[in-house]
Design an enzyme around this catalytic site. Structure first.
Site, PDB file in Angstrom:
ATOM      1  N   GLY A  93      -3.325   5.189 -12.320  1.00 15.45           N
ATOM      2  CA  GLY A  93      -2.745   5.113 -13.664  1.00 15.45           C
ATOM      3  C   GLY A  93      -2.636   3.706 -14.215  1.00 15.45           C
ATOM      4  O   GLY A  93      -1.938   3.476 -15.204  1.00 15.45           O
ATOM      5  N   ASP A 134       0.132   7.612  -4.812  1.00 18.79           N
ATOM      6  CA  ASP A 134      -0.139   8.789  -3.983  1.00 18.79           C
ATOM      7  C   ASP A 134       1.070   9.721  -3.865  1.00 18.79           C
ATOM      8  O   ASP A 134       2.185   9.277  -3.625  1.00 18.79           O
ATOM      9  CB  ASP A 134      -0.539   8.353  -2.569  1.00 18.79           C
ATOM     10  CG  ASP A 134      -1.926   7.750  -2.544  1.00 18.79           C
ATOM     11  OD1 ASP A 134      -2.479   7.461  -3.638  1.00 18.79           O
ATOM     12  OD2 ASP A 134      -2.460   7.561  -1.445  1.00 18.79           O
ATOM     13  N   ASP A 179     -12.255   5.466  -5.978  1.00 17.55           N
ATOM     14  CA  ASP A 179     -10.909   4.952  -5.691  1.00 17.55           C
ATOM     15  C   ASP A 179     -10.899   3.421  -5.687  1.00 17.55           C
ATOM     16  O   ASP A 179     -11.602   2.787  -4.889  1.00 17.55           O
ATOM     17  CB  ASP A 179     -10.508   5.527  -4.317  1.00 17.55           C
ATOM     18  CG  ASP A 179      -9.050   5.364  -4.015  1.00 17.55           C
ATOM     19  OD1 ASP A 179      -8.361   4.639  -4.746  1.00 17.55           O
ATOM     20  OD2 ASP A 179      -8.599   5.964  -3.022  1.00 17.55           O
TER      21      ASP A 179
HETATM   22  C1  GLA Z   1      -5.866   6.344  -1.812  1.00 13.94           C
HETATM   23  C2  GLA Z   1      -5.915   7.560  -2.726  1.00 13.94           C
HETATM   24  C3  GLA Z   1      -5.675   8.812  -1.911  1.00 13.94           C
HETATM   25  C4  GLA Z   1      -6.727   8.914  -0.818  1.00 13.94           C
HETATM   26  C5  GLA Z   1      -6.713   7.666   0.032  1.00 13.94           C
HETATM   27  C6  GLA Z   1      -7.862   7.634   1.020  1.00 13.94           C
HETATM   28  O1  GLA Z   1      -4.605   6.137  -1.268  1.00 13.94           O
HETATM   29  O2  GLA Z   1      -4.968   7.442  -3.760  1.00 13.94           O
HETATM   30  O3  GLA Z   1      -5.703   9.954  -2.735  1.00 13.94           O
HETATM   31  O4  GLA Z   1      -7.982   9.095  -1.403  1.00 13.94           O
HETATM   32  O5  GLA Z   1      -6.809   6.492  -0.762  1.00 13.94           O
HETATM   33  O6  GLA Z   1      -7.907   6.464   1.751  1.00 13.94           O
END
Ligand code: GLA
Length: 517
Positions: A321, A342, A282
């Site tokens: 993306g 998200d 991430d």
């Molecule tokens: C980001 C990701 C989520 C999740 C959080 C965890 O927002 O997009 O899917 O993994 O981090 O902190």
């Protein structure tokens, strides 16, 4: 006289101390470490410069530095304001307090009505006036580390995984920062007992907030909520399931835990030693160090590290993306890449994300999938029709199906949606085509997906607020006559549908069909 000279320096020192206490100087770096129950802490830094009775500097949370707009000090009492932005809206946070012998006593006052949840270590509560005592620290503690130049680009070998879209479960949507060893074991048990495993949901993925700090050799450790990762992966494997873990290329993850920055090889080897089969990686705080245009190289670094670890580890890219990830995702051995921000457990979020994926269809293929984020089915924020739309749309999109609910306590309705094998079969079709929008009429849409055996999947969606009649003629969708038409939610064959079908579709609902020549 002799006696006087002996006493004088002591008076001098006392005098100097008294002066410095009166003229409080806040200049320097101060840190407040809010301890979390898992043994980690969420740190706030105040980097201050006092000039007369004016105060300037920054407030740093995670790696976000925010400039003080205006600040003043009166005696030992100070007050300053910083502007933050939440969901595109600017808000002014006020900090005020006093300098005491044990540090800066700071009260943070959010503007009225400020929403949000602290989700990092020690977070979890609502923002409200928050009181803290910040202590003096060295000036460079907690600052973003120096930039490590990203590597030159090359293609990483495909790892051979995810021939069909990954299926499983992920902790984030339901548990957020509250996930622990016991819950993961409980979910693994329930994956088997509810039939999720048999339906294809194989991966049990731990998302953010499992991390502790690094040990003296730089090895990542777990926090108190995960006492023994090897034992946990062994347990999950003993159920015939696979297990996933989470990190990111920045120094910190999105929830403020330790990231893999500068430790990519070491972390990949650790995941392999622990026995992990899946990594969600991430971006988050990498943006404090890198540009979006560095993303391919930065993800390639972990792609290489996973390859060198010697264990097949599914590589799930999470960078919302950005930077046209679909162009280069496969080149870093990415098996899936997030295409959006998200998801939230509501109709607006889910439908906006899901129905915006049409143009990405050509990038999906066996081994490499577009990922419009995890499922919210069963989390309570949508109706059954909306969740059926969610499940159908994700399956039409050949998206990863990662359940995000509490599998240990699913009701029958949730089970009937997540365990609908006829819909899952659309997602898992071995041809690996992503469906597309074939027709749109106001708030109704017909999506089509070609399947490996020559069948066609058809989803008739109603995005409107009242029931709608939707009519599909097979000739318009690439098939002259259908021999068999099956309703995948009613689990029934439909008679008299050789040339087309009409249905009244409930608000936010769907009719999903599989038609055979
Ligand atoms: C980001 C990701 C989520 C999740 C959080 C965890 O927002 O997009 O899917 O993994 O981090 O902190």
């Amino acid at each position: 006289m002799k006696r006087l000279t002996r006493v004088f320096p002591v008076f001098g020192l006392t005098f100097a101390l008294a002066i410095s206490a009166l003229a409080a100087d806040l200049t320097g770096s101060w840190v407040f470490r809010r301890p979390g129950p898992d043994g980690t802490s969420n740190d706030t830094y105040f980097r201050l410069k006092q000039n007369g009775n004016e105060l300037s500097g920054d407030v740093q949370q995670r790696l976000n530095l925010r400039k003080i707009d205006s600040g003043s000090i009166d005696g030992n009492h100070f007050r300053f304001q910083v502007t933050t932005s939440f969901g595109g809206q600017s808000r002014v946070m006020t900090y005020e307090g006093t300098l005491e012998s044990d540090g800066l006593h700071v009260k943070m006052i959010p503007p009225p009505g400020m929403p949000g949840r602290g989700r990092g270590p020690g977070g979890g509560g609502r923002f409200g006036p928050t009181e803290m005592v910040a202590v003096k620290t060295s000036d460079n503690e907690g600052l973003p580390p120096a930039r490590i130049p990203p590597p030159a680009l090359h293609d990483v070998k495909y790892n051979g995984l995810a021939k069909t879209p990954p299926m499983g479960w992920n902790s984030w949507n339901h548990f957020h920062g509250q996930i622990d060893d016991a819950a993961v074991r409980g979910v693994a048990d329930a994956m088997v007992s509810t039939g999720m495993k048999d339906a294809g949901y194989i991966y049990v993925n731990i998302d953010d907030t499992w991390q502790g700090k690094r040990d003296a050799s730089g090895n990542i450790t777990t926090n108190h909520r995960f006492p023994d990762m090897k034992a946990l992966t062994d347990y999950v494997h003993s159920k015939g399931l696979r297990i996933g873990i989470y990190s990111g290329p920045g120094p910190l993850t999105c929830a403020g835990y330790e990231g893999s920055y500068g430790h990519e090889e070491q972390d990949a080897n650790q995941y392999a030693r622990w026995g992990f089969d899946y990594l969600k990686y991430d971006w988050c705080s990498a943006s404090a160090i890198y540009q979006d245009s560095d993303m391919q190289a930065v993800y390639q670094k972990m792609g290489d590290a996973l390859e060198h670890s010697g264990r097949p580890i599914l590589f799930s890219l999470c960078q919302y993306g950005r930077d046209n990830v679909w162009d280069w995702g496969p080149k870093v051995s990415g098996n899936s890449w997030r295409t959006t921000g998200d998801i939230q457990d509501n109709w607006r979020s889910m439908s906006t994300i899901g129905f915006s994926q049409n143009d990405l269809a050509k990038w999906a293929a066996p081994g490499h999938w577009n990922d419009p984020d995890m499922l919210e089915v069963g989390n309570g924020g949508m109706t059954a029709d909306e969740y059926r739309t969610h499940m159908t749309l994700w399956s039409m999109l050949a998206a990863p199906l990662l359940a995000g609910n509490d599998i240990r306590s699913m009701n029958d309705e949730t089970k009937s949606i997540l365990l609908n094998r006829e819909v899952i079969a659309l997602d898992q079709d071995r041809a690996g085509h992503q469906g597309h929008r074939a027709a749109q009429n106001g708030e109704t849409e017909i999506w089509v997906k070609d399947l490996a055996n020559g069948d066609i999947a058809i989803a008739m969606f109603n995005r409107g607020d009242s029931p709608a009649d939707i009519k599909a003629a097979w000739a318009d969708l690439g098939m002259k006559r259908a021999k068999k038409v099956r309703d995948l939610w009613a689990h029934k064959d439909i008679a008299d549908a050789a040339t087309g079908y009409s249905a009244t579709v409930p608000s936010h609902g769907v009719v999903a069909l599989r038609i055979s020549k």
